[in-house]
Design a protein around this motif. Structure first.
Motif, PDB file in Angstrom:
ATOM      1  N   ASP A  48       0.836  -1.203   0.000  1.00  0.00           N
ATOM      2  CA  ASP A  48       0.000   0.000   0.000  1.00  0.00           C
ATOM      3  C   ASP A  48       0.872   1.255   0.000  1.00  0.00           C
ATOM      4  O   ASP A  48       1.622   1.481   0.945  1.00  0.00           O
ATOM      5  CB  ASP A  48      -0.893  -0.030   1.252  1.00  0.00           C
ATOM      6  CG  ASP A  48      -2.063   0.927   1.138  1.00  0.00           C
ATOM      7  OD1 ASP A  48      -2.063   1.760   0.222  1.00  0.00           O
ATOM      8  OD2 ASP A  48      -2.964   0.828   1.982  1.00  0.00           O
ATOM      9  N   ASP A  49       0.800   2.030  -1.052  1.00  0.00           N
ATOM     10  CA  ASP A  49       1.558   3.298  -1.171  1.00  0.00           C
ATOM     11  C   ASP A  49       3.064   3.072  -1.280  1.00  0.00           C
ATOM     12  O   ASP A  49       3.845   3.978  -0.960  1.00  0.00           O
ATOM     13  CB  ASP A  49       1.299   4.238   0.033  1.00  0.00           C
ATOM     14  CG  ASP A  49      -0.102   4.815   0.058  1.00  0.00           C
ATOM     15  OD1 ASP A  49      -0.930   4.412  -0.771  1.00  0.00           O
ATOM     16  OD2 ASP A  49      -0.360   5.675   0.922  1.00  0.00           O
ATOM     17  N   CYS A 101      -5.814   4.433  -3.353  1.00  0.00           N
ATOM     18  CA  CYS A 101      -6.101   3.040  -2.975  1.00  0.00           C
ATOM     19  C   CYS A 101      -7.347   2.406  -3.609  1.00  0.00           C
ATOM     20  O   CYS A 101      -7.242   1.427  -4.348  1.00  0.00           O
ATOM     21  CB  CYS A 101      -6.245   2.938  -1.460  1.00  0.00           C
ATOM     22  SG  CYS A 101      -4.967   3.795  -0.530  1.00  0.00           S
ATOM     23  N   ARG A 150      -7.973  -0.995  -6.304  1.00  0.00           N
ATOM     24  CA  ARG A 150      -8.498  -2.264  -5.779  1.00  0.00           C
ATOM     25  C   ARG A 150      -9.775  -2.684  -6.516  1.00  0.00           C
ATOM     26  O   ARG A 150     -10.002  -3.872  -6.765  1.00  0.00           O
ATOM     27  CB  ARG A 150      -8.736  -2.131  -4.264  1.00  0.00           C
ATOM     28  CG  ARG A 150      -7.415  -2.090  -3.513  1.00  0.00           C
ATOM     29  CD  ARG A 150      -7.468  -1.343  -2.195  1.00  0.00           C
ATOM     30  NE  ARG A 150      -6.141  -0.844  -1.871  1.00  0.00           N
ATOM     31  CZ  ARG A 150      -5.213  -1.533  -1.205  1.00  0.00           C
ATOM     32  NH1 ARG A 150      -5.477  -2.731  -0.743  1.00  0.00           N
ATOM     33  NH2 ARG A 150      -4.015  -1.024  -0.986  1.00  0.00           N
ATOM     34  N   LYS A 178      -6.175  -5.383   3.807  1.00  0.00           N
ATOM     35  CA  LYS A 178      -7.011  -4.198   3.544  1.00  0.00           C
ATOM     36  C   LYS A 178      -7.989  -4.425   2.399  1.00  0.00           C
ATOM     37  O   LYS A 178      -7.613  -4.866   1.324  1.00  0.00           O
ATOM     38  CB  LYS A 178      -6.062  -3.044   3.219  1.00  0.00           C
ATOM     39  CG  LYS A 178      -6.699  -1.817   2.596  1.00  0.00           C
ATOM     40  CD  LYS A 178      -5.725  -0.654   2.609  1.00  0.00           C
ATOM     41  CE  LYS A 178      -6.154   0.449   1.662  1.00  0.00           C
ATOM     42  NZ  LYS A 178      -5.331   1.659   1.818  1.00  0.00           N
ATOM     43  N   HIS A 198       1.646   2.241   4.166  1.00  0.00           N
ATOM     44  CA  HIS A 198       0.688   3.358   4.300  1.00  0.00           C
ATOM     45  C   HIS A 198       0.794   3.950   5.714  1.00  0.00           C
ATOM     46  O   HIS A 198       1.073   3.224   6.661  1.00  0.00           O
ATOM     47  CB  HIS A 198      -0.726   2.814   4.064  1.00  0.00           C
ATOM     48  CG  HIS A 198      -1.759   3.865   3.750  1.00  0.00           C
ATOM     49  ND1 HIS A 198      -2.116   4.838   4.675  1.00  0.00           N
ATOM     50  CD2 HIS A 198      -2.501   4.084   2.646  1.00  0.00           C
ATOM     51  CE1 HIS A 198      -3.053   5.614   4.127  1.00  0.00           C
ATOM     52  NE2 HIS A 198      -3.296   5.184   2.895  1.00  0.00           N
ATOM     53  N   ASP A 241      -0.371  -0.602  -4.854  1.00  0.00           N
ATOM     54  CA  ASP A 241      -1.691  -0.114  -5.304  1.00  0.00           C
ATOM     55  C   ASP A 241      -1.653   1.299  -5.871  1.00  0.00           C
ATOM     56  O   ASP A 241      -2.608   1.743  -6.500  1.00  0.00           O
ATOM     57  CB  ASP A 241      -2.709  -0.187  -4.158  1.00  0.00           C
ATOM     58  CG  ASP A 241      -2.475   0.859  -3.089  1.00  0.00           C
ATOM     59  OD1 ASP A 241      -1.315   1.280  -2.908  1.00  0.00           O
ATOM     60  OD2 ASP A 241      -3.443   1.264  -2.430  1.00  0.00           O
ATOM     61  N   ASN A 242      -0.549   2.017  -5.626  1.00  0.00           N
ATOM     62  CA  ASN A 242      -0.342   3.353  -6.207  1.00  0.00           C
ATOM     63  C   ASN A 242       1.073   3.764  -5.845  1.00  0.00           C
ATOM     64  O   ASN A 242       1.783   3.035  -5.136  1.00  0.00           O
ATOM     65  CB  ASN A 242      -1.385   4.374  -5.705  1.00  0.00           C
ATOM     66  CG  ASN A 242      -1.522   4.426  -4.207  1.00  0.00           C
ATOM     67  OD1 ASN A 242      -2.511   3.979  -3.651  1.00  0.00           O
ATOM     68  ND2 ASN A 242      -0.521   4.944  -3.520  1.00  0.00           N
ATOM     69  N   LYS A 248       1.773   9.693  -5.049  1.00  0.00           N
ATOM     70  CA  LYS A 248       0.400   9.212  -4.892  1.00  0.00           C
ATOM     71  C   LYS A 248      -0.582  10.378  -5.058  1.00  0.00           C
ATOM     72  O   LYS A 248      -0.338  11.474  -4.549  1.00  0.00           O
ATOM     73  CB  LYS A 248       0.247   8.616  -3.481  1.00  0.00           C
ATOM     74  CG  LYS A 248      -1.168   8.261  -3.094  1.00  0.00           C
ATOM     75  CD  LYS A 248      -1.242   7.807  -1.639  1.00  0.00           C
ATOM     76  CE  LYS A 248      -2.661   7.415  -1.261  1.00  0.00           C
ATOM     77  NZ  LYS A 248      -2.773   7.010   0.152  1.00  0.00           N
TER      78      LYS A 248
HETATM   79 CA   LIG Z   1      -2.641   3.117  -1.451  1.00  0.00          CA
END
Ligand SMILES: [Ca+2]
Length: 444
Positions: free
Chosen positions: A38-39, A78, A82, A133, A217, A286-287, A303
């Motif tokens: 995540d991130d 995010c 997804r 998540k 994240h 995810d980014n 991001k």
């Molecule tokens: Ca994210």
């Protein structure tokens, strides 16, 4: 057709159905593990050039498989990524063009009518699990167990306190299925532990395991950090959403390294159970990384932007014995391509009416992907990719900017004036795409 042929065909079909359901056949189907950071920034793994973060386990997977250099998240944040991952479609098409926050969107989530990759796997007898998540619907009616996952432990919001598991709005947010549960521990470790437990319990079945990590994240917290958020606490009053630790740089490094350590434990579990030769593992973010702490390497932006730093992300494919080691891929691939690739890999029906395409033949045989137009939209920002060319619209009325990413990965030299015809073509394509995904003028 005479009766004998009909009988023969019927017999063969029956045999096929019987064989498909037998445990022997099920064991031969490959397991799939999909890990999403995540991130995580494009420059945050040592195999992508980080000099301060050590990620030996992901580095090893990359060395034994494929490291992608032109892989992109569908979204710059995010939830949209997804939604695209789960459905194989542009996120705008499935109503998740922006972040689904705990505060404003309790009623909003990924429609249950959308078919997810987990549902495709379940149809052919896979056991399916997600640990981590979710972030495509906070209300329990949108829970992963209603979207094709047999098992779920994790959080629904965009982030939780790594220790108290309270979200940014002060809600308790750690679930087992669709029920709140209390579980002590650092969320990254809990996610890894649940994943290992799932693999161990289902070692004799064909399984699909989706591991959407929280790391790295915010809130920036390590294993030894204190819990900062309490149930009912207010963001900005009782806690800072980003976290209040002072040594954030060091903690950010730890957050990525703990995730990497867990991935190493998962791979060791596969090896110990002799599942490694029959399990496809795919890792991505995810980014892009966030400002201040993450590194996006040579890329511009972070991001939340449609510059490369917002969506070009790390990605690794590992499938020992099937995917050749030491490969680097510069194919343009998006998150939405994962779903049809996975169904292709396990030999089941491709999802209908999707935007993603399978890159299975690229993974296995190095086959190039067909040329295609690719689009990103985040709020008022739009970007489009056509081969090496990228057009960026920072807002709807802004002058379009044009870059050649092959020569200029940092998006520094605007070549719009030199290429008016190409600009016209790309702007027209953006306009058609926006109409197609039905999001003309919508701002999130
Ligand atoms: Ca994210």
């Amino acid at each position: 057709m005479n009766k004998r042929i009909i009988k023969l065909v019927f017999g063969l079909v029956s045999l096929f159905i019987l064989e498909s359901c037998s445990p022997e056949i099920k064991r031969n189907k490959p397991n799939v593990i999909l890990i999403m950071a995540d991130d995580l920034g494009y420059g945050d793994l040592s195999c992508y050039g980080s000099e301060k973060i050590n990620t030996p386990n992901l580095d090893k997977l990359a060395a034994e498989g494929i490291r992608f250099t032109d892989f992109h998240s569908n979204g710059a944040v995010c939830s949209p990524t997804r939604a695209a991952l789960l459905t194989g479609k542009y996120q705008q098409r499935v109503g998740i063009p922006g972040v689904v926050t705990a505060k404003h969107h309790r009623h909003h989530g990924l429609a249950l009518s959308e078919k997810t990759f987990a549902e495709s796997f379940k149809e052919v007898g896979y056991v399916t699990g997600i640990f981590g998540k979710w972030h495509v619907g906070y209300d329990t009616k949108f829970n992963p167990i209603h979207q094709g996952f047999d098992e779920y432990v994790g959080f629904l919001a965009g982030n939780v306190d790594y220790h108290s598991h309270v979200d940014q709005e002060g809600f308790e947010d750690w679930w087992s299925g669709d029920e709140l549960t209390k579980e002590k521990g650092y969320s990254t470790d809990l996610i890894t532990n649940h994943a290992i437990d799932f693999i161990t319990r289902h070692k004799d079945e064909s399984f699909l395991l989706y591991i959407p990590h929280e790391a790295p994240h915010y809130p920036i917290q390590g294993r030894s950090s204190k819990a900062e958020r309490e149930i009912g606490g207010k963001n900005g009053v009782d806690f800072i959403s980003f976290g209040s630790e002072e040594n954030k740089e060091q903690l950010y490094t730890e957050m990525v390294e703990v995730m990497d350590e867990g991935i190493g434990r998962i791979i060791n579990t596969l090896k110990n159970l002799k599942l490694d030769k029959n399990t496809f593992v795919f890792f991505c973010s995810d980014n892009g990384g966030t400002p201040r702490l993450a590194s996006n390497g040579p890329l511009k932006g972070f991001k939340g932007s449609v510059w490369e730093g917002g969506h070009r992300v790390t990605a690794i494919a590992w499938y020992p014995g099937i995917i050749a080691p030491k490969q680097e891929s510069n194919e343009q691939i998006l998150t939405m391509d994962i779903y049809p690739t996975l169904t292709d890999l396990i030999g089941t029906e491709k999802p209908q009416n999707i935007d993603g395409i399978s890159f299975k033949n690229h993974l296995l045989e190095g086959e190039a992907l067909p040329e295609r137009d690719l689009f990103w939209k985040h709020g008022v920002q739009t970007a489009m990719r056509l081969g090496d060319w990228k057009l960026v619209l920072e807002k709807k009325e802004a002058a379009p900017l044009l870059f050649n990413l092959k020569m200029d990965i940092g998006e520094k030299e605007n070549l719009a004036n030199e290429n008016p015809e190409l600009l016209k073509v790309m702007l027209e394509k953006i306009s058609l795409w926006e109409k197609d995904v039905n999001q003309v003028g919508q701002i999130y």
